[in-house]
Design an enzyme around this catalytic site. Structure first.
Site, PDB file in Angstrom:
ATOM      1  N   ASP A   1       6.818  15.718  14.852  1.00  0.00           N
ATOM      2  CA  ASP A   1       6.501  15.684  13.416  1.00  0.00           C
ATOM      3  C   ASP A   1       4.996  15.510  13.218  1.00  0.00           C
ATOM      4  O   ASP A   1       4.546  14.721  12.386  1.00  0.00           O
ATOM      5  CB  ASP A   1       7.280  14.541  12.752  1.00  0.00           C
ATOM      6  CG  ASP A   1       7.360  14.724  11.233  1.00  0.00           C
ATOM      7  OD1 ASP A   1       6.967  15.808  10.742  1.00  0.00           O
ATOM      8  OD2 ASP A   1       7.799  13.792  10.543  1.00  0.00           O
TER       9      ASP A   1
ATOM     10  N   GLY B   1      11.367   0.338   3.811  1.00  0.00           N
ATOM     11  CA  GLY B   1      10.868  -0.758   2.986  1.00  0.00           C
ATOM     12  C   GLY B   1       9.397  -0.560   2.683  1.00  0.00           C
ATOM     13  O   GLY B   1       8.838   0.513   2.950  1.00  0.00           O
ATOM     14  N   GLU B   2       8.781  -1.614   2.157  1.00  0.00           N
ATOM     15  CA  GLU B   2       7.383  -1.467   1.745  1.00  0.00           C
ATOM     16  C   GLU B   2       6.427  -1.484   2.935  1.00  0.00           C
ATOM     17  O   GLU B   2       6.718  -2.082   3.972  1.00  0.00           O
ATOM     18  CB  GLU B   2       7.012  -2.619   0.818  1.00  0.00           C
ATOM     19  CG  GLU B   2       7.603  -2.443  -0.562  1.00  0.00           C
ATOM     20  CD  GLU B   2       7.544  -3.706  -1.395  1.00  0.00           C
ATOM     21  OE1 GLU B   2       7.412  -4.803  -0.823  1.00  0.00           O
ATOM     22  OE2 GLU B   2       7.646  -3.575  -2.619  1.00  0.00           O
ATOM     23  N   VAL B   3       5.272  -0.824   2.731  1.00  0.00           N
ATOM     24  CA  VAL B   3       4.189  -0.925   3.709  1.00  0.00           C
ATOM     25  C   VAL B   3       3.099  -1.755   3.028  1.00  0.00           C
ATOM     26  O   VAL B   3       2.736  -1.478   1.882  1.00  0.00           O
ATOM     27  CB  VAL B   3       3.635   0.461   4.089  1.00  0.00           C
ATOM     28  CG1 VAL B   3       2.554   0.339   5.152  1.00  0.00           C
ATOM     29  CG2 VAL B   3       4.757   1.378   4.573  1.00  0.00           C
TER      30      VAL B   3
ATOM     31  N   GLU C   1      10.502   4.609   4.476  1.00  0.00           N
ATOM     32  CA  GLU C   1      11.941   4.838   4.373  1.00  0.00           C
ATOM     33  C   GLU C   1      12.704   3.510   4.401  1.00  0.00           C
ATOM     34  O   GLU C   1      13.701   3.325   3.736  1.00  0.00           O
ATOM     35  CB  GLU C   1      12.365   5.743   5.554  1.00  0.00           C
ATOM     36  CG  GLU C   1      13.838   5.808   5.852  1.00  0.00           C
ATOM     37  CD  GLU C   1      14.556   6.799   4.941  1.00  0.00           C
ATOM     38  OE1 GLU C   1      13.906   7.371   4.054  1.00  0.00           O
ATOM     39  OE2 GLU C   1      15.775   6.964   5.119  1.00  0.00           O
TER      40      GLU C   1
ATOM     41  N   ILE D   1       0.820  -1.224   0.000  1.00  0.00           N
ATOM     42  CA  ILE D   1       0.000   0.000   0.000  1.00  0.00           C
ATOM     43  C   ILE D   1       0.846   1.263   0.000  1.00  0.00           C
ATOM     44  O   ILE D   1       0.327   2.357  -0.134  1.00  0.00           O
ATOM     45  CB  ILE D   1      -0.995   0.030   1.193  1.00  0.00           C
ATOM     46  CG1 ILE D   1      -0.273  -0.217   2.526  1.00  0.00           C
ATOM     47  CG2 ILE D   1      -2.125  -0.941   0.983  1.00  0.00           C
ATOM     48  CD1 ILE D   1      -1.174  -0.038   3.737  1.00  0.00           C
ATOM     49  N   GLY D   2       2.125   1.116   0.144  1.00  0.00           N
ATOM     50  CA  GLY D   2       2.945   2.331   0.127  1.00  0.00           C
ATOM     51  C   GLY D   2       4.399   1.990   0.357  1.00  0.00           C
ATOM     52  O   GLY D   2       4.767   0.819   0.503  1.00  0.00           O
TER      53      GLY D   2
HETATM   54  O1  ACK Z   1      -1.972   7.438   2.418  1.00  0.00           O
HETATM   55  P1  ACK Z   1      -1.689   6.003   2.526  1.00  0.00           P
HETATM   56  O2  ACK Z   1      -2.571   5.008   1.876  1.00  0.00           O
HETATM   57  O3  ACK Z   1      -1.559   5.624   4.077  1.00  0.00           O
HETATM   58  O4  ACK Z   1      -0.168   5.702   2.147  1.00  0.00           O
HETATM   59  C1  ACK Z   1       0.653   5.583   3.253  1.00  0.00           C
HETATM   60  C2  ACK Z   1       1.559   4.367   3.095  1.00  0.00           C
HETATM   61  O5  ACK Z   1       1.068   3.341   3.913  1.00  0.00           O
HETATM   62  C3  ACK Z   1       3.018   4.653   3.467  1.00  0.00           C
HETATM   63  O6  ACK Z   1       3.081   5.070   4.800  1.00  0.00           O
HETATM   64  C4  ACK Z   1      -0.167   3.739   4.474  1.00  0.00           C
HETATM   65  N1  ACK Z   1      -0.224   3.253   5.844  1.00  0.00           N
HETATM   66  C5  ACK Z   1       0.736   3.352   6.797  1.00  0.00           C
HETATM   67  N2  ACK Z   1       0.301   2.774   7.929  1.00  0.00           N
HETATM   68  C6  ACK Z   1      -0.958   2.324   7.696  1.00  0.00           C
HETATM   69  C7  ACK Z   1      -1.934   1.653   8.490  1.00  0.00           C
HETATM   70  N3  ACK Z   1      -1.699   1.349   9.765  1.00  0.00           N
HETATM   71  N4  ACK Z   1      -3.112   1.353   7.927  1.00  0.00           N
HETATM   72  C8  ACK Z   1      -3.338   1.674   6.639  1.00  0.00           C
HETATM   73  N5  ACK Z   1      -2.456   2.308   5.841  1.00  0.00           N
HETATM   74  C9  ACK Z   1      -1.284   2.627   6.370  1.00  0.00           C
HETATM   75  C10 ACK Z   1      -0.253   5.247   4.422  1.00  0.00           C
END
Ligand code: ACK
EC number: 2.7.10.1
Length: 686
Positions: A449, A336-338, A334, A330-331
């Protein structure tokens, strides 16, 4: 006697939503039908937000004082469902309304209820009772109003209320042990959802079994045997750890099998492997209101640990990789992948999670910094702070697993849904963020931040503060810029004293919170638009502040200005911000006064030259550039034929010119503002 008729509809109905209660008030009908016996009837409909279809509310709604025959012009509905759209129809009736074959005359009001804490647990049953323990089970509250995250069970010996124990459990059963034989204990249970804790249940009293004199001594024997056995095993484990050293990390040797004997969960259970009496239960003991056993109250900086791995395992639960199913990326972070995915822990239903991964080939420092966030997050437990499920450190890739937030980060979400929320919904989001920040500041944690990009929002529009870390956070943030002193700081969100001499405190977090308020009320607009960081620092130093977002309630803009006080001690504290927002939510009419649109613009012009020598040579060119070329003719025809004249345009003027689409109004006003800001290099002077 003259003929009489049914009354006309009541007028000017207004609603006030407080969690799952709605208060309605209206003005009597203009025409009473020539009679004095007017009363009111309330029809309640529950509406599906997707299909728009409505159905009668059913019997669970209570009307105070009643639903029919109301003599006063107000009513309160309680026990509504949370996060639900309702339509209330207020009908005026009199003695001849029944005879009326025509359509009913009513005024209708649409409301959406807010989130609410769960109702109290009402039924608690005792299970197995021994002389030292009492097992209990209970039913979920009648109105959970969301997903129950956990239960808190408070118990104490009867008449000894000042010394109580609290157990947290994710299940609806617990066993309280270590009790005195033949003694009465009082239990109270409450549930927690994302909206917070509900009220405690009534008191339930149960008694442990008495000790039989003959068995007293014998009963000690098994305990001693067990204690000795456990003691020997633990000793062996400790020696094993000391002797085997890093070997254990590779899963070899006798120490790991011994560990498996001592803590079967390590190898036999899919779930947390933290050495706890029960992974689902956390116990805190209080005496005279003070915590006796470890209860996390103040934040501990993981850097104070010599071994950062120890900090991680202190605060984060280890999850076995086999319990995690990764579904999609999903994203990118810094490190690695989320990803999004699912977590299945033993004895629990599978649920969605977000998974941050550490990319292969990391350095030791990167691993430490990556897991540092988990060590911090794991210390927090609040509905407006992103919840850590656990970490995977024993296999690769190293992962941090958190609750899943369906709507992602707040700034992107607001930009995608520009103009789609009511002011109350936006204030609800801000209230959540302030509440999370209050918790963090109470814990002694300074975020540094805080920005809409670091807030996550779920499908219930609950906002949670995320992105924890120390220097890492700022390294990680693309907004952070290097200052002359070498630090990396997200200038637009940061208080002047933190930029100038790195004075980061909860008061500097309050400044950032003011910027987040501005971002939320302007649906994700970039603070200070395209001004350079240097210009922002200069303008703020000179006393200029961001102007009010469009259509922003005056009370909220005032709160933003308060957060941006130069003197950090004069800024409100987070608890004050929470109570102020609560007050506004309870009394929505206080949000009806908006910042005057024309003063909003002219504020910008104070002391500064108007637009005119700007980048655009003609009104047509400017409107084309912002894709609003369709209005060129109207502007020209109404005397706005030069950029100087355009500089004077207010929102009212736009409406008069027939620019009725809010999106277009925003585009034009924001572009004007941007031009002016670029020119004047400043904002609203304080
Ligand atoms: O705006 P987004 O979809 O929400 O894109 C970023 C991406 O991962 C990189 O940080 C998403 N993200 C981060 N943590 C979570 C979480 N706990 N639940 C859903 N999306 C998340 C974030």
């Amino acid at each position: 006697m003259a003929c009489t008729r049914p009354p006309s509809a009541p007028r000017s109905a207004i609603s006030n939503v407080n969690e799952t209660s709605v208060f309605l008030e209206w003005i009597p009908p203009a025409d009473t039908g020539g009679r004095k016996d007017v009363s009111y009837y309330i029809a309640c409909k529950k509406c599906n937000s997707h299909s728009g279809l409505c159905e009668a509310c059913g019997g669970h709604v209570r009307y105070l004082p009643q639903q029919t025959g109301l003599k006063n012009t107000s009513v309160m509905m309680v026990d509504l469902l949370a996060h639900t759209n309702y339509t209330f129809e207020i009908e005026a009736v009199n003695g001849v309304s029944d005879q009326n074959p025509g359509a009913r005359q009513f005024v209708s009001v649409n409301v959406t209820t807010n989130q609410a804490a769960p109702s109290p647990v009402s039924s608690v049953k005792k299970g197995k009772i021994t002389k030292n323990s009492i097992s209990l089970s209970w039913q979920e509250p009648d109105r959970p109003n969301g997903i129950i995250l956990e239960y808190e069970i408070k118990y104490f010996e009867k008449d000894q209320e000042t010394s109580y124990t609290i157990i947290k459990s994710k299940e609806t059963t617990i066993t309280a042990d270590g009790l005195k034989p033949g003694s009465a204990y009082v239990f109270q249970i409450r549930a927690r959802t994302a909206a917070g804790y509900g009220g405690f249940s009534r008191r339930f009293e149960f008694e442990t079994s008495p000790v039989l004199a003959a068995s007293r001594d014998q009963s000690q024997i098994p305990i001693i045997v067990v204690s000795v056995t456990v003691g020997v095993i633990l000793l062996a484990v400790v020696i094993g750890f000391l002797l085997s050293g890093s070997c254990c990390d590779h899963g070899c040797g006798w120490a790991s099998s011994l560990r498996a004997v001592a803590y079967p969960s390590l190898t036999w259970r899919c779930g947390y492997s933290k050495a706890k009496q029960d992974p689902e239960e956390e116990k805190m003991h209080f005496h005279n209101g003070h915590i006796k056993l470890p209860g996390v109250r103040t934040y501990i900086d993981p850097h104070t640990y010599e071994d950062p791995n120890q900090a991680v395992h202190e605060f984060a639960k280890e999850i076995e990789a086999s319990c995690i199913t990764i579904e999609r990326v999903i994203g990118a972070g810094e490190f690695g992948e989320v990803c999004s995915g699912r977590l299945k822990l033993q004895g629990k239903r599978e649920f969605p999670v977000a998974i941050k991964t550490l990319k292969v080939g990391y350095t030791e420092k990167q691993r430490r910094d990556f897991l540092g966030e988990a060590s911090i997050m794991g210390q927090f437990d609040h509905p407006n702070i992103i919840h850590l499920e656990g970490v995977v450190t024993k296999s690769k890739p190293v992962m941090i697993v958190t609750e899943y937030m369906e709507n992602g980060s707040l700034d992107t979400f607001l930009k995608k849904n520009d103009g789609q929320f009511t002011v109350i919904q936006l204030v609800g989001m801000l209230r959540g963020i302030a509440s999370g920040m209050k918790y963090l500041s109470d814990m002694g944690y300074v975020h540094r931040d805080l920005a809409a990009r670091n807030i996550l929002i779920n499908s219930n529009l609950v906002c949670k503060v995320s992105d924890f870390g120390l220097s890492r956070v700022l390294e990680d943030d693309p907004e952070a810029a290097y200052t002359t002193r070498g630090g990396k700081i997200p200038i637009r969100w940061t208080a002047p004293e933190a930029i100038a001499f790195r004075k980061f405190t909860s008061a500097s977090d309050v400044w950032s919170y003011g910027i987040v308020m501005w971002e939320v009320m302007s649906y994700g607009e970039r603070p200070y638009w395209e001004m350079t960081n240097q210009d922002v620092i200069k303008a703020v130093e000179e006393g200029y502040r961001l102007p009010s977002p469009m259509d922003c309630p005056a009370a909220l803009y005032q709160l933003m200005l308060d957060c941006w006080q130069k003197d950090r001690n004069s800024r409100p504290k987070f608890d004050e911000i929470v109570s102020m927002l609560d007050k506004l939510i309870r009394n929505p009419s206080s949000l009806k006064t908006l910042v005057n649109a024309s003063s909003r613009v002219s504020n910008l012009l104070v002391e500064h030259s108007p637009v005119g020598s700007g980048a655009y040579r003609s009104v047509g060119e400017w409107l084309e550039a912002i894709k609003m070329g369709r209005y060129t003719e109207i502007f020209m025809e109404n005397g706005y034929s030069s950029m100087d004249a355009v500089a004077q345009v207010t929102l009212e003027d736009l409406r008069r010119l027939g620019v009725t689409l809010v999106g277009h109004q925003k585009k034009i006003m924001n572009s004007l503002q941007e031009m002016k800001v670029q020119l004047v290099n400043g904002m609203v002077p304080l």
